[in-house]
Design a protein around this motif. Structure first.
Motif, PDB file in Angstrom:
ATOM      1  N   LYS B 159     -10.440-105.935  35.187  1.00 31.42           N
ATOM      2  CA  LYS B 159      -9.810-105.163  36.246  1.00 31.42           C
ATOM      3  C   LYS B 159     -10.872-104.522  37.132  1.00 31.42           C
ATOM      4  O   LYS B 159     -10.721-104.455  38.347  1.00 31.42           O
ATOM      5  CB  LYS B 159      -8.931-104.086  35.600  1.00 31.42           C
ATOM      6  CG  LYS B 159      -7.728-103.693  36.410  1.00 31.42           C
ATOM      7  CD  LYS B 159      -6.806-102.853  35.515  1.00 31.42           C
ATOM      8  CE  LYS B 159      -6.043-101.816  36.326  1.00 31.42           C
ATOM      9  NZ  LYS B 159      -5.309-100.887  35.412  1.00 31.42           N
ATOM     10  N   GLN B 164      -7.711-105.362  43.412  1.00 31.22           N
ATOM     11  CA  GLN B 164      -6.332-105.072  42.981  1.00 31.22           C
ATOM     12  C   GLN B 164      -5.293-105.737  43.887  1.00 31.22           C
ATOM     13  O   GLN B 164      -4.274-106.217  43.413  1.00 31.22           O
ATOM     14  CB  GLN B 164      -6.094-103.557  43.008  1.00 31.22           C
ATOM     15  CG  GLN B 164      -6.963-102.765  42.031  1.00 31.22           C
ATOM     16  CD  GLN B 164      -6.575-103.003  40.588  1.00 31.22           C
ATOM     17  OE1 GLN B 164      -5.402-102.980  40.270  1.00 31.22           O
ATOM     18  NE2 GLN B 164      -7.552-103.264  39.732  1.00 31.22           N
ATOM     19  N   SER B 168      -1.990-110.904  41.258  1.00 33.90           N
ATOM     20  CA  SER B 168      -0.565-111.251  41.334  1.00 33.90           C
ATOM     21  C   SER B 168       0.247-110.174  40.613  1.00 33.90           C
ATOM     22  O   SER B 168      -0.281-109.449  39.777  1.00 33.90           O
ATOM     23  CB  SER B 168      -0.338-112.612  40.676  1.00 33.90           C
ATOM     24  OG  SER B 168      -0.534-112.506  39.283  1.00 33.90           O
ATOM     25  N   ASP B 169       1.528-110.117  40.959  1.00 32.92           N
ATOM     26  CA  ASP B 169       2.418-109.140  40.309  1.00 32.92           C
ATOM     27  C   ASP B 169       2.478-109.408  38.818  1.00 32.92           C
ATOM     28  O   ASP B 169       2.501-108.477  38.005  1.00 32.92           O
ATOM     29  CB  ASP B 169       3.818-109.229  40.924  1.00 32.92           C
ATOM     30  CG  ASP B 169       3.809-108.681  42.365  1.00 32.92           C
ATOM     31  OD1 ASP B 169       2.811-107.989  42.697  1.00 32.92           O
ATOM     32  OD2 ASP B 169       4.751-108.960  43.118  1.00 32.92           O
ATOM     33  N   ASP B 170       2.520-110.675  38.472  1.00 35.21           N
ATOM     34  CA  ASP B 170       2.527-111.077  37.064  1.00 35.21           C
ATOM     35  C   ASP B 170       1.351-110.464  36.334  1.00 35.21           C
ATOM     36  O   ASP B 170       1.493-109.916  35.230  1.00 35.21           O
ATOM     37  CB  ASP B 170       2.385-112.610  36.964  1.00 35.21           C
ATOM     38  CG  ASP B 170       3.734-113.251  36.725  1.00 35.21           C
ATOM     39  OD1 ASP B 170       4.753-112.523  36.863  1.00 35.21           O
ATOM     40  OD2 ASP B 170       3.758-114.462  36.409  1.00 35.21           O
ATOM     41  N   LYS B 172      -0.486-107.925  37.282  1.00 37.30           N
ATOM     42  CA  LYS B 172      -0.416-106.456  37.245  1.00 37.30           C
ATOM     43  C   LYS B 172       0.491-105.976  36.118  1.00 37.30           C
ATOM     44  O   LYS B 172       0.111-105.120  35.310  1.00 37.30           O
ATOM     45  CB  LYS B 172       0.095-105.917  38.594  1.00 37.30           C
ATOM     46  CG  LYS B 172      -0.995-105.834  39.655  1.00 37.30           C
ATOM     47  CD  LYS B 172      -0.406-105.268  40.944  1.00 37.30           C
ATOM     48  CE  LYS B 172      -1.384-105.451  42.100  1.00 37.30           C
ATOM     49  NZ  LYS B 172      -0.693-105.449  43.398  1.00 37.30           N
ATOM     50  N   SER B 173       1.688-106.552  36.055  1.00 40.13           N
ATOM     51  CA  SER B 173       2.623-106.105  35.009  1.00 40.13           C
ATOM     52  C   SER B 173       2.087-106.480  33.640  1.00 40.13           C
ATOM     53  O   SER B 173       2.271-105.747  32.665  1.00 40.13           O
ATOM     54  CB  SER B 173       4.014-106.691  35.253  1.00 40.13           C
ATOM     55  OG  SER B 173       3.961-108.095  35.068  1.00 40.13           O
ATOM     56  N   GLY B 174       1.378-107.624  33.579  1.00 41.44           N
ATOM     57  CA  GLY B 174       0.785-108.049  32.302  1.00 41.44           C
ATOM     58  C   GLY B 174      -0.225-107.020  31.806  1.00 41.44           C
ATOM     59  O   GLY B 174      -0.252-106.692  30.613  1.00 41.44           O
ATOM     60  N   VAL B 176      -0.272-103.866  32.435  1.00 42.59           N
ATOM     61  CA  VAL B 176       0.482-102.688  31.966  1.00 42.59           C
ATOM     62  C   VAL B 176       1.015-102.956  30.550  1.00 42.59           C
ATOM     63  O   VAL B 176       0.905-102.111  29.654  1.00 42.59           O
ATOM     64  CB  VAL B 176       1.639-102.354  32.935  1.00 42.59           C
ATOM     65  CG1 VAL B 176       2.508-101.234  32.369  1.00 42.59           C
ATOM     66  CG2 VAL B 176       1.078-101.977  34.310  1.00 42.59           C
ATOM     67  N   ASP B 177       1.573-104.170  30.361  1.00 45.23           N
ATOM     68  CA  ASP B 177       2.132-104.539  29.050  1.00 45.23           C
ATOM     69  C   ASP B 177       1.071-104.470  27.953  1.00 45.23           C
ATOM     70  O   ASP B 177       1.323-103.957  26.866  1.00 45.23           O
ATOM     71  CB  ASP B 177       2.702-105.963  29.101  1.00 45.23           C
ATOM     72  CG  ASP B 177       3.951-106.031  29.960  1.00 45.23           C
ATOM     73  OD1 ASP B 177       4.604-104.963  30.140  1.00 45.23           O
ATOM     74  OD2 ASP B 177       4.261-107.130  30.459  1.00 45.23           O
ATOM     75  N   GLN B 180       0.182-101.029  27.054  1.00 40.63           N
ATOM     76  CA  GLN B 180       1.271-100.455  26.267  1.00 40.63           C
ATOM     77  C   GLN B 180       1.193-100.926  24.817  1.00 40.63           C
ATOM     78  O   GLN B 180       1.351-100.140  23.883  1.00 40.63           O
ATOM     79  CB  GLN B 180       2.613-100.862  26.892  1.00 40.63           C
ATOM     80  CG  GLN B 180       3.794-100.082  26.318  1.00 40.63           C
ATOM     81  CD  GLN B 180       5.109-100.788  26.598  1.00 40.63           C
ATOM     82  OE1 GLN B 180       5.245-101.473  27.612  1.00 40.63           O
ATOM     83  NE2 GLN B 180       6.073-100.625  25.701  1.00 40.63           N
ATOM     84  N   LYS B 204       5.178-111.359  26.264  1.00 42.58           N
ATOM     85  CA  LYS B 204       4.440-110.628  27.301  1.00 42.58           C
ATOM     86  C   LYS B 204       2.914-110.635  27.063  1.00 42.58           C
ATOM     87  O   LYS B 204       2.147-110.661  28.017  1.00 42.58           O
ATOM     88  CB  LYS B 204       4.918-109.160  27.368  1.00 42.58           C
ATOM     89  CG  LYS B 204       6.403-109.010  27.587  1.00 42.58           C
ATOM     90  CD  LYS B 204       6.769-109.287  29.030  1.00 42.58           C
ATOM     91  CE  LYS B 204       8.256-108.964  29.271  1.00 42.58           C
ATOM     92  NZ  LYS B 204       8.677-109.358  30.625  1.00 42.58           N
TER      93      LYS B 204
END
Lengths: 242, 709
Positions: B159, B164, B168-170, B172-174, B176-177, B180, B204
Motif C-alpha cells: 500500500k 491509492q 481498484s475497488d476490489d 481497496k475492499s480486499g 480492508v478485509d 479485519q 475474501k
C-alpha cells in the motif's frame, strides 16, 4: 612411320617464306628458302643469331608452318595438315634434340626415353624396355637409367635427350644448338656420338653458330637474314671463315 | 599410366603447391564429412525427438485452416482448424498398410494456478472443524492466523508503494478485509461460528494471498491411453498413467520441476546441478543470483511453516549455523547464504528437515487442479481435472522444447476448447427450452460452479450425474462433450460430488473419438519412408474427399523442423565458401605451376603429345590430388566423427538436448557421406583445373624452343 622410299628426300622445302607479325609490323624471318635433305645426311644450318636458323628448323620440325611456299616432311605437305596430324608426324617421323635438353624433370632417364613410345602406343612394356635400354646403352648412360635429370650432368642429360630423339627410329633428328649449353669437351663427345649414329644411318639436321660444330658437318647450309646464301662443305665454310 | 606417374611426381616435386592445394582439399573434405555427419545425425536424432514425442511422422489438420500446424512453434492457440469426423478418418487411415497408429490431438495452452498455500490450509482447517478435531483445528488455525498476519504486513507494505487512486475497488475492499481478519477479535470469535469465519477467509482473504503462481501450461489434449502406447518416448516418472477412458492431467516432469516445484527448492536443485557441472559459487553469476533470491524470498518457506514446524526448523538451523538467533527469517536468510564448502551439507539438510514441512510442489500427484482456458469463442473456461502423475519423453527430460508438453485427456481438452458447432448450439438451445432453464451470469455463477462445460454455462436445479450428463450429449457431438449441465447446489456439495464422479467416469472409445479435435498424429510402421507415407495418406485424403491437409513431421513441427533446414543451409553455405576459396586458390596455384611447366609441356607437344593428352595429364593430376587429399580429409573427418560417435558430445543446453535426442550427442557418418564428400572434392578440383588445363593445351611446341637462339 613415313612410308616414302629412302631414296626420296626426307625434307623438301621450296620457296618458303615465314612472316611473323609483331604488332603492326610484319617481320619476314625466312625468304624464298628452298632446301632438300636426303636420308643419311649430317647437315648443319649455320648462321649468326637472328638469321632464321631456328625458324627454319621449326618449319622442318612441324612445330610451325610456312607463310608461303611448300614444306614437305617425310612425304607430307605440312601446310595441308591439321594440328593433330602435325603432332602425329612429329611423333612418328621426327626426333628432337634441344639446346637445353628439355627432359621431363619428374621422370627418370629411362622414363624420359620411353615417353615417345608411350605416346605412340605401339609397343608393349617388354618391347619398350628393350628398345629404351638398347638406346641408353648406345648413348652410354645405361647405368643412369633410373636417375632423374636433376641428378645428371649436362652431357649425360643431352645423351638422354639423344636417346629420346632416336627411340622412335625417326626419319630425321633435328637438333637446335645441341652443344650450346655444354662445355667444349662434353660438346665434342656429344658430336662424336651423333656422328657415330649418323654413320649407323640416322639423318641429322643441326642448327648452330659454333664453328666447331660446323666443322663436323657433311654439308653446311649458310643462312643470313632469312636467306640461304650458300651451300658448302665444312672445309669450304672453314676456309671462308678463316 | 605414365600420366598418373607424371601427376604423382609433379605433386611430390612441387611441394609448396601440393601443400597449399592439398591442405585446402583436406580441409574441404574434412568439413564435408564432419558437417554431413553432424547434420544428418542431428536430423535423425531430432526427428526421433519430434516423431516419438508428440508429432509422429505425419500430422493432419483441417484443410484451408488459417494457420499451418506448428507443434513446436508459437505458444497459444492458433487457428489451425477443427476435425469433426475423426472416427471415420481413423478407420480409413488404419486400413492403410503404411500406418501403424493414429492418435487424435489438440495442442493448446492454459493458465493454471499453481496452488495457493492459504487455500490449502483453509481446506485443512475446514476439514478439521468438520471432523471436530479440536487439537488439529487449533494447530491449523494458528498457522492460518500467522499467514493472515504476514499477508496483512505484506499488503500494508505494498500500500505504501501504490498510488491509492489507481487501486481498484476490489483491491481497496480486499485490503480492508485482510486488516479485519488480522484483528484479534476476528480470531477470538472463530470458535463461536467457524463456518462463517471460514467462508469469509475463503472468499475474501484467500484471493489476496501471496504465493499463488500462475502457470502457463502447454498441453496435448489426446486419447491418453493411445498416446502412451504409440509414442515410445513416453514414460511415467511419478504417479500412474491416466486410467483408460478417464479424465486426467499428466505433468511433463520438466515442466513440473521448473514451474510447479517450490521456488527455493528448485533454485537449490539448479545450484546443485550447476556445481555438478564444475561451476563455482564464487564465480558463477547465476548461482549468486539464485542464492540472493533464496535469501530475500525466505517467506516462501516461513509462510508455510506452522508452529510445530517452525520450532523444528529453527532448532535444526540453529544447530547447523551454530547460532543463538531466534528469528526464523534471519535463520533462513543465513542458511541460504551457501558457498562451495557448505552447499552439499545444507542441500541435504534442506531436503531432510525443511522440505517435508513445506508444500514442495504446488500441485501434487492426486490433486485436482483447475485449468483456466480461453475458449475459441472468446470466453473463459474453467475445468477441474485430476493430476495423475508426471511423465517424461525418454532422453528429452532436459529439453525445454519437448519438456513443455503436458498431457490432458481429450474430454477435458474439449471442455477447455469450448468449441461449439452450429448443431451443438442449436441442440443446447433446444435442451434449454425443454428443461426451462436460464443461463447464469458468469460472474455470479463462478464461485459456485465446479466442473463446467467449455461452452455456455447452464444451470440445473437437480444434481446431475455423469450418466445424465453424458446422456445429454450424444457421443458424436463435438466439443463440450459431457459436463454441459452442471449443478449449483447449496454449498456446492452437489457440484463437488458431481465433479468427483466426473473424475472417475470412464468414457467409451466412441465418446473419446467422437468429439472435435484439432489435429491427427499418424505413426508409420517401422521402415516406411515418410515420403511414401505422405503419398499414401494424401491419396487416401483425395479418395475420401476428407477436408484434411497432411504435413510431414518436419513441416508440422514448425520452427524446429525448419531449423534443420537452416543448419543445412549454413553448412552448405560455408562449404560453398570454402570451395569457392579453394577453387580460386587451387586454380591460381595450378596456373602458376602450368606457367612454370610451359617448356616441359612444350617439349611434350614437340615430341608428339597431342593436346588431349596434355589435358588428360591435368585431369589425372587433379583426380590424383582429389583422391589423395580428399581421402586424407575424409579420414580425419571420419576419425573425429567416430571419436565423438563413440564417446558422445555433451549437449550443452536444453535445445541441444532436443536436437541430439538425449543428453549426449552421438554423430554418425551417413553411408552416403563418404561418396558425397569425395565427389564434391573431385568436382571442385576438376573445376579448378579447367582453366590451367586450357592454358596448358594452348602451349605450342614452340615453347620448347624458347631459349634457343
Amino acid at each position: 612411320m613415313a612410308t616414302t622410299p629412302s631414296s626420296q628426300p626426307i625434307v623438301h622445302l621450296s620457296n618458303v617464306d615465314k612472316d611473323y607479325k609483331l604488332g603492326a609490323v610484319t617481320v619476314t624471318a625466312l625468304r624464298q628458302v628452298s632446301l632438300e635433305i636426303a636420308p643419311g645426311e649430317f647437315t648443319v644450318i649455320a648462321g649468326p643469331s637472328g638469321s632464321g636458323k631456328t625458324t627454319l628448323l621449326n618449319l622442318i620440325g612441324c612445330v610451325d608452318v610456312a607463310t608461303r611456299g611448300q614444306v614437305i616432311v617425310a612425304g607430307q605437305d605440312t601446310g595441308k595438315l591439321a594440328e593433330g596430324d602435325l603432332t602425329r608426324l612429329r611423333l612418328n617421323a621426327l626426333g628432337f634434340i634441344f639446346q637445353s635438353f628439355n627432359l621431363v624433370g619428374v621422370l627418370d632417364a629411362f622414363q624420359n626415353v620411353e615417353f615417345p613410345l608411350l605416346l605412340q602406343k605401339k609397343m608393349n612394356a617388354a618391347q619398350r624396355k628393350e628398345r629404351v635400354m638398347d638406346l641408353l646403352n648406345r648413348v652410354g648412360i645405361a647405368e643412369y637409367a633410373h636417375h632423374r635429370p636433376g641428378e645428371l650432368s649436362g652431357g649425360q642429360r643431352q645423351r638422354v635427350a639423344i636417346a629420346r630423339a632416336l627411340v622412335t627410329l625417326p626419319r630425321i633428328v633435328l637438333a637446335d644448338e645441341p652443344t650450346a649449353n655444354l662445355d667444349s669437351v662434353t660438346g665434342n663427345q656429344i658430336l662424336d656420338l651423333m656422328q657415330e649414329l649418323n654413320r649407323e644411318g640416322t639423318t641429322f639436321l643441326f642448327s648452330t653458330h659454333d664453328p666447331k660444330v660446323v666443322s663436323r658437318a657433311g654439308r653446311v647450309v649458310r643462312l643470313v637474314d632469312g636467306r640461304i646464301v650458300a651451300e658448302e662443305t665444312a672445309e669450304q665454310y672453314q676456309t671462308r671463315q678463316a | 599410366m605414365i600420366l598418373i606417374h607424371i601427376a604423382l611426381r609433379n605433386l611430390l616435386t612441387h611441394k609448396v603447391k601440393s601443400a597449399i592445394v592439398g591442405g585446402l582439399l583436406v580441409f574441404a573434405a574434412f568439413l564435408i564429412i564432419v558437417g554431413l555427419s553432424l547434420i544428418s545425425s542431428i536430423d535423425s536424432s531430432m526427428s526421433k525427438s519430434i516423431v516419438n514425442s508428440v508429432a509422429a511422422h505425419i500430422q493432419l489438420q483441417q484443410k484451408g485452416a488459417k494457420d499451418e500446424l506448428s507443434i513446436f512453434g508459437q505458444m497459444g492457440s492458433n487457428e489451425i482448424g477443427y476435425i469433426h469426423n475423426f472416427p471415420e478418418i481413423r478407420k480409413a487411415l488404419e486400413a492403410l498398410p503404411e500406418v501403424a497408429a493414429v492418435v487424435p490431438q489438440g495442442i493448446d495452452s492454459s493458465i493454471v494456478f499453481g496452488g495457493n498455500v492459504l487455500d490449502v490450509k483453509l481446506e485443512a482447517l475446514r476439514n478439521a472443524v468438520k471432523a471436530g478435531d479440536k487439537i488439529q483445528t487449533d494447530v491449523v488455525r494458528r498457522h492460518v492466523r500467522r499467514m493472515v498476519a504476514l499477508l496483512d504486513d505484506e499488503l500494508k507494505n505494498l500500500k505504501g508503494f501504490t498510488d491509492q487512486e489507481k487501486m481498484s475497488d476490489d483491491m481497496k475492499s480486499g485490503l480492508v478485509d485482510v486488516t479485519q481478519a488480522n484483528q484479534p477479535a476476528f480470531w477470538d470469535s472463530f470458535d463461536q461460528d467457524p463456518y462463517s469465519h471460514l467462508e469469509f477467509l475463503e472468499n475474501k482473504i484467500a484471493k489476496m494471498a501471496i504465493g499463488e503462481d500462475m502457470l502457463m501450461l502447454r498441453y496435448v489434449g489426446t486419447d491418453t491411453e493411445r498416446f502412451r502406447q504409440v509414442f515410445d518416448r513416453f514414460e511415467m516418472v511419478d504417479g500412474t498413467p491416466i486410467p483408460p477412458g478417464q479424465r486426467g492431467f499428466l505433468f511433463n516432469k520438466f515442466t513440473y520441476e521448473e514451474q510447479v516445484k517450490h521456488k527455493t527448492a528448485r533454485r537449490l536443485d539448479k545450484i546443485r546441478d550447476r556445481l555438478a557441472e564444475g561451476a563455482k559459487v564464487a564465480t558463477d553469476e547465476e548461482i549468486k543470483q539464485w542464492i540472493k533470491l533464496n535469501r530475500t524470498q525466505y517467506k516462501e518457506i516461513t509462510f508455510q511453516l506452522d508452529d510445530v514446524a517452525t520450532d523444528a526448523v529453527k532448532a535444526a538451523l540453529q544447530a547447523e549455523l551454530a547460532s543463538q538467533e531466534t528469528d526464523l527469517a534471519k535463520l533462513v536468510d543465513a542458511f541460504m547464504d551457501v558457498n562451495d564448502a557448505n552447499f552439499a551439507k545444507r542441500y541435504a539438510l534442506f531436503y531432510k528437515v525443511i522440505a517435508p514441512k513445506i508444500r514442495l510442489y504446488g500441485i501434487r500427484v492426486g490433486d485436482t487442479m483447475t485449468i483456466n482456458g480461453f475458449s475459441q469463442s472468446g470466453y473463459a473456461t474453467t475445468v477441474n481435472v485430476k493430476m495423475f502423475g508426471t511423465f517424461r519423453f525418454h532422453g528429452l527430460d532436459r529439453s525445454t522444447m519437448a519438456g513443455a508438453f503436458n498431457i490432458l485427456d481429450l474430454m477435458t481438452y474439449r471442455d477447455l476448447l469450448g468449441y461449439m458447432t452450429a448443431d451443438k448450439k442449436a441442440e443446447i438451445a433446444k435442451l434449454q427450452a425443454e428443461s426451462g432453464v436460464k443461463e447464469l451470469k458468469r460472474d455470479s455463477a463462478e464461485d459456485e460452479l465446479f466442473g463446467k462445460g467449455g461452452g455456455e454455462v447452464v444451470e440445473d436445479t437437480s444434481d446431475a450425474t455423469p450418466a445424465q450428463a453424458a446422456a445429454a450429449t450424444p457421443t458424436d457431438a463435438p466439443a463440450a462433450a459431457t459436463p454441459t449441465v452442471v449443478a449449483a447446489g447449496n454449498g456446492g456439495t452437489g457440484a463437488k460430488a458431481f465433479a468427483k464422479s466426473l473424475e472417475s467416469h470412464v468414457y467409451s472409445q466412441a465418446e473419446i473419438d467422437g468429439g472435435v479435435i484439432r489435429n491427427i498424429a499418424i505413426m508409420l510402421k517401422p521402415g516406411v519412408d515418410v515420403k511414401d507415407g505422405m503419398i499414401a495418406v494424401n491419396r487416401l485424403i483425395d479418395e475420401n474427399k476428407f477436408e484434411l491437409k497432411a504435413l510431414d513431421w518436419r513441416a508440422a513441427s514448425g520452427l524446429v523442423g525448419n531449423f534443420i533446414g537452416v543448419i543445412y543451409a549454413v553448412l552448405a553455405f560455408s562449404i560453398f565458401i570454402i570451395f569457392l576459396v579453394s577453387l580460386v586458390i587451387i586454380n591460381n596455384s595450378l596456373v602458376m605451376s602450368t606457367l612454370e611447366r610451359t617448356r616441359e609441356i612444350g617439349t611434350m607437344r614437340a615430341i608428339g603429345a597431342q593436346r588431349t593428352e596434355i589435358l588428360w595429364m591435368f585431369v589425372v593430376e587433379a583426380f590424383v590430388m582429389a583422391i589423395v587429399f580428399g581421402a586424407i580429409g575424409c579420414a580425419f573427418g571420419y576419425g573425429l566423427v567416430a571419436y565423438f560417435g563413440h564417446f558422445g558430445l555433451l549437449a550443452g543446453n536444453d535445445f541441444m538436448v532436443f536436437l541430439s535426442g538425449g543428453p549426449r550427442f552421438y554423430p554418425a557418418l551417413p553411408p552416403w557421406g563418404l561418396p558425397v564428400a569425395m565427389l564434391a572434392v573431385m568436382i571442385v578440383t576438376l573445376i579448378s583445373t579447367l582453366y590451367p588445363a586450357w592454358l596448358a593445351m594452348r602451349i605450342t611446341p614452340l615453347a620448347a624452343m624458347q631459349d634457343s637462339e
